[in-house]
Write an enzyme that holds these catalytic residues in place. Structure first.
Site, mmCIF file in Angstrom:
data_model
loop_
_atom_site.group_PDB
_atom_site.id
_atom_site.type_symbol
_atom_site.label_atom_id
_atom_site.label_comp_id
_atom_site.label_asym_id
_atom_site.label_seq_id
_atom_site.Cartn_x
_atom_site.Cartn_y
_atom_site.Cartn_z
ATOM 1 N N ASN A 283 34.423 44.655 50.906
ATOM 2 C CA ASN A 283 35.167 45.205 49.801
ATOM 3 C C ASN A 283 33.156 45.742 48.965
ATOM 4 O OD1 ASN A 283 35.367 46.493 47.003
ATOM 5 N ND2 ASN A 283 36.692 44.488 46.156
ATOM 6 N N LYS B 91 31.537 42.123 49.642
ATOM 7 C CA LYS B 91 32.498 41.140 49.268
ATOM 8 C C LYS B 91 33.686 41.491 50.926
ATOM 9 C CE LYS B 91 33.970 40.921 43.876
ATOM 10 N NZ LYS B 91 35.168 41.475 43.489
ATOM 11 N N HIS C 129 43.416 50.063 40.808
ATOM 12 C CA HIS C 129 44.008 49.184 40.919
ATOM 13 C C HIS C 129 45.591 48.968 41.449
ATOM 14 C CE1 HIS C 129 41.505 47.101 36.822
ATOM 15 N NE2 HIS C 129 40.827 47.299 38.674
ATOM 16 N N GLU D 285 44.182 41.757 46.900
ATOM 17 C CA GLU D 285 44.216 42.818 47.285
ATOM 18 C C GLU D 285 44.172 42.393 49.025
ATOM 19 O OE1 GLU D 285 41.992 42.658 43.684
ATOM 20 O OE2 GLU D 285 42.057 45.716 43.325
#
Ligand code: ADP
Length: 403
Positions: free
Chosen positions: A7, A14, A179, A383
């Site tokens: 990410n 991340k 999201h 996620e």
């Protein structure tokens, strides 16, 4: 099969490395302060001590190189060589009207690049992450998973803004929603916890964090969501204003002589509960300040709670009923107080939570009382796991085709 999930943000990366046989996390971590004076890598291998490394990290390529070195580190590593990685999944925020994840090739990169104009803070860094992996790990398939994809099932009347049709077509202005990976994951988990097929349920998912959004999920599909053309719309957030009268923008530009960039900064970074309270964007600080009698903190909290309540009511109407309400993300998972305030006076839906069950932090749990006609859940989002699953599916299909 081992899948690395990345990410990439503008100054951070991340990551999580999954072993997909048991969907287990082998290592996770974070590279911060990319491009600043001194960057930091924090690497957490499962079952071992964490490793923290400070060094100069000028760009995403160096950051990803550090991540890979950490993964094969003799003491803190979890792999013998990079080639054990079967696929890399990237969180690529804006996928426009794409409704599924894509194998990265020249065409996919082109799509992400084209959409950079709609999500400059997100798509640019994702692309840099993808290109860095191509250089460092050539030949390892990469997959782009889009935050917008889950919402592309919205009907046209839910995603169309009442502006001149032609201008919206020209500039691709419509509700996209964000999201999506999180909303999809928690909706699936809610159905699993209810032991019912997702296809027969009406669910509202509340992703409440620094950025917050809420989605109406009917028969497993997003039919409406609170974020819009950008992640600025919908709920009041940490520093983002959410829905306001659009005329305020032109009014302020005239009265304060603000430039477009200044208005953007005001709406994205100085508004939300930070703007109202004048104190903090973090709900933990607000809770503390409210208990100490700070009325602006109380006001910011109440504004936030009220916007969430209104969206729940609107989406219950859009869904024509409600089977489950789900809370997720930093605030939704960790604040019993926010959940209690949002769920107060929801008798019109027959929704009641159990105060004792509601005292849960970051753990999957049903918090509704036995007499509630709506199930209420706290479900930590994941996620990264969703990205790893999509990446695995695409890598599997590649292998099938190459046999
Ligand atoms: P992001 O949108 O940046 O991913 P998160 O989902 O991590 O954000 O949520 C971060 C926010 O969650 C924090 O700013 C804070 O307001 C809120 N939060 C986290 N833990 C708690 C807690 N224990 N109580 C209240 N709020 C919390």
């Amino acid at each position: 099969m081992k899948i690395l999930v990345l990410n990439c943000g503008s100054s951070s990366v991340k990551y999580q490395l999954f072993d997909m046989e048991e969907e287990k996390v082998l290592a996770r971590g974070l590279v911060e302060r990319i491009g600043l004076a001194r960057g930091v890598l924090t690497h957490r291998p499962a079952g071992k001590e964490k490793m923290v490394q400070e060094s100069e990290i000028p760009d995403h390529q160096k950051a990803i190189r550090l991540v890979l070195d950490a993964l094969i580190h003799p003491e803190f590593g979890v792999l013998k060589k990079f080639q054990e990685i079967d696929g890399i999944g990237h969180r690529a925020v804006h996928g426009g009207t794409l409704s599924s994840s894509l194998l990265v090739d020249e065409k996919t990169k082109e799509v992400i690049k084209e959409l950079e104009v709609l999500a400059p803070l997100h798509n640019g860094p994702s692309l840099r992450g993808i290109e860095a992996c191509e250089k460092i790990l050539p030949g390892i398939p990469q997959v782009a998973v889009f935050d917008t994809a889950f919402h592309q099932s919205m009907p046209d009347y839910a995603y169309t803004y009442s502006l001149p049709y032609e201008i919206c077509q020209k500039h691709k202005i419509r509700r996209y929603g964000f999201h999506g990976t999180s909303h999809k994951y928690v909706a699936q988990r809610a159905a699993a916890l209810m032991k019912r097929p997702l296809e027969e349920l009406k669910i509202i998912t509340c992703h409440l964090g620094n950025g917050s959004s809420i989605t109406a999920v009917k028969e497993g599909k997003s039919i409406d969501t609170s974020m819009g053309f950008t992640p600025l719309a919908g709920l009041t957030m940490g520093t983002r204003c959410g829905d306001i009268d659009p005329a305020i923008v032109t009014f302020l530009m005239m009265k304060e002589d603000y430039s477009p960039a200044e208005v953007d900064e005001l709406l994205n970074r100085k508004s939300g509960v930070l703007g109202v309270s004048g104190l903090s964007s973090d709900f933990r600080d607000l809770e503390k300040a409210i208990d100490e009698g700070n009325d602006r903190a109380r006001l910011a909290w109440d504004v936030f709670v009220y916007t969430v309540k209104k969206f729940i009511g609107a989406y219950a109407a859009a869904l024509n009923g409600l089977d489950a309400l789900v809370f997720t993300a930093g605030l939704g998972e960790n604040s019993p107080r926010v959940r209690a305030d949002i769920c107060r006076d929801m008798d019109y839906l027959g929704l009641r939570i159990d105060p004792a069950k509601n005292e849960v932090h970051g753990q999957e749990k049903e918090i509704s009382s036995p007499d509630s006609s709506v199930h209420v859940f706290v479900i930590p989002t994941n996620e990264e796991l969703m990205i790893a699953r999509d990446t695995r599916a695409i890598v599997d299909s590649l292998r099938l085709h190459s046999v």
